[in-house]
Design a protein around this motif. Structure first.
Motif, PDB file in Angstrom:
ATOM      1  N   TYR B  36       0.640  -1.279   0.474  1.00 61.23           N
ATOM      2  CA  TYR B  36      -0.084   0.226   0.261  1.00 61.23           C
ATOM      3  C   TYR B  36       0.764   0.992   0.099  1.00 61.23           C
ATOM      4  CZ  TYR B  36      -3.859  -2.425   1.210  1.00 61.23           C
ATOM      5  OH  TYR B  36      -5.065  -3.847   1.428  1.00 61.23           O
ATOM      6  N   PHE B  89       3.372   0.787   2.731  1.00 62.41           N
ATOM      7  CA  PHE B  89       3.811  -0.470   3.482  1.00 62.41           C
ATOM      8  C   PHE B  89       3.335  -1.507   3.306  1.00 62.41           C
ATOM      9  CE2 PHE B  89       2.692   1.785   7.328  1.00 62.41           C
ATOM     10  CZ  PHE B  89       2.451   3.621   6.977  1.00 62.41           C
ATOM     11  N   PHE B 103       0.032  -5.603   9.666  1.00 61.01           N
ATOM     12  CA  PHE B 103       0.630  -3.546   8.697  1.00 61.01           C
ATOM     13  C   PHE B 103       2.334  -4.351   9.464  1.00 61.01           C
ATOM     14  CE2 PHE B 103      -1.696  -1.498   5.716  1.00 61.01           C
ATOM     15  CZ  PHE B 103      -3.047  -1.911   6.153  1.00 61.01           C
ATOM     16  N   GLY B 104       3.017  -3.885   8.640  1.00 59.06           N
ATOM     17  CA  GLY B 104       4.462  -3.250   8.973  1.00 59.06           C
ATOM     18  C   GLY B 104       4.228  -1.842   9.229  1.00 59.06           C
TER      19      GLY B 104
END
Lengths: 116, 113
Positions: B36, B89, B103-104
């Protein structure tokens, strides 16, 4: 095609008050998700609706948070009473249903919540 | 924007360069991955996805590489433009039967003209 929309874009409330956030998913998307980012942290999952049913609410932090999706269209997320640590950005996402497995989630612009 | 207070690694490139953004994911059971892009004041915008039965997927100016052996994902952006400046991300969906994204922390990409 309209994307995911969220309302309001910003909300500033005092500790102890109630706030309701709204999400309108992409038309035809059965799956609706809520995520949030609190300051200094990653985006975290809150819950997932499939139509009007809660499929996974493992990310809901406590019982001050109530999500609904009556009728399987838009969803609301209510925080009552709001606490300081609830400040952050709340994102909604939606995705289509798929028999073949996981599909992409499309995000709204988010609601920035500030609790004073 | 939403990244205030979040200590993000930053990648600075010149316009026209190729950019490579890396991500280490946590769950070896994850079978779906998405990149993203998030611009200030906006929500995460889908760029490209890849399933675990693939090791490479190409889109328009972007390529995602997946190395399951070392649990590593990368996003390559060709001919980077100033409009590519954003936070990127990676996100994974563990193979748990549920659809939640993990998510990271994200990487900030700064593109200079």
């Amino acid at each position: 095609e309209a994307g995911v929309t969220q309302f309001p874009s910003h909300s500033v409330i005092e500790k102890g008050q109630t706030v309701t956030l709204r999400c309108d998913p992409i038309s035809g998307h059965d799956n609706l998700y809520w995520y949030r980012r609190v300051m200094g942290k990653e985006i975290k999952f809150l819950l997932h609706f499939v139509k009007e049913s809660k499929q996974d609410e493992s990310g809901m932090p406590n019982n001050r948070f109530l999500a609904e999706r009556t009728g399987g269209t838009y969803s609301t997320l209510k925080v009552q009473p709001a606490e300081l640590e609830d400040s952050g950005v709340y994102f909604c996402a939606s995705s289509q249903s798929s028999w073949t497995g996981k599909v992409s989630q499309y995000f709204g612009p988010g609601t920035r919540l500030t609790v004073l | 924007g939403e990244s205030v207070g979040l200590h993000l690694p930053t990648l600075s490139v010149q316009e026209g360069d190729n950019s490579i953004i890396n991500c280490a994911y946590s769950n070896s059971a994850s079978d779906y991955f998405i990149w993203y892009k998030q611009e200030s004041g906006k929500g995460p915008q889908f760029i490209i996805d890849i399933r675990s039965n693939m090791d490479k997927r190409q889109g328009q100016r972007v390529t995602v590489l997946l190395n399951k052996t070392v649990k590593h994902l990368s996003l390559q952006i060709a001919a980077t433009q100033p409009g590519d400046s954003a936070v990127y991300f990676c996100a994974e969906i563990p193979n748990t039967g549920f659809q939640k994204l993990v998510f990271g922390t994200g990487t900030r990409l700064l593109v200079s003209p």
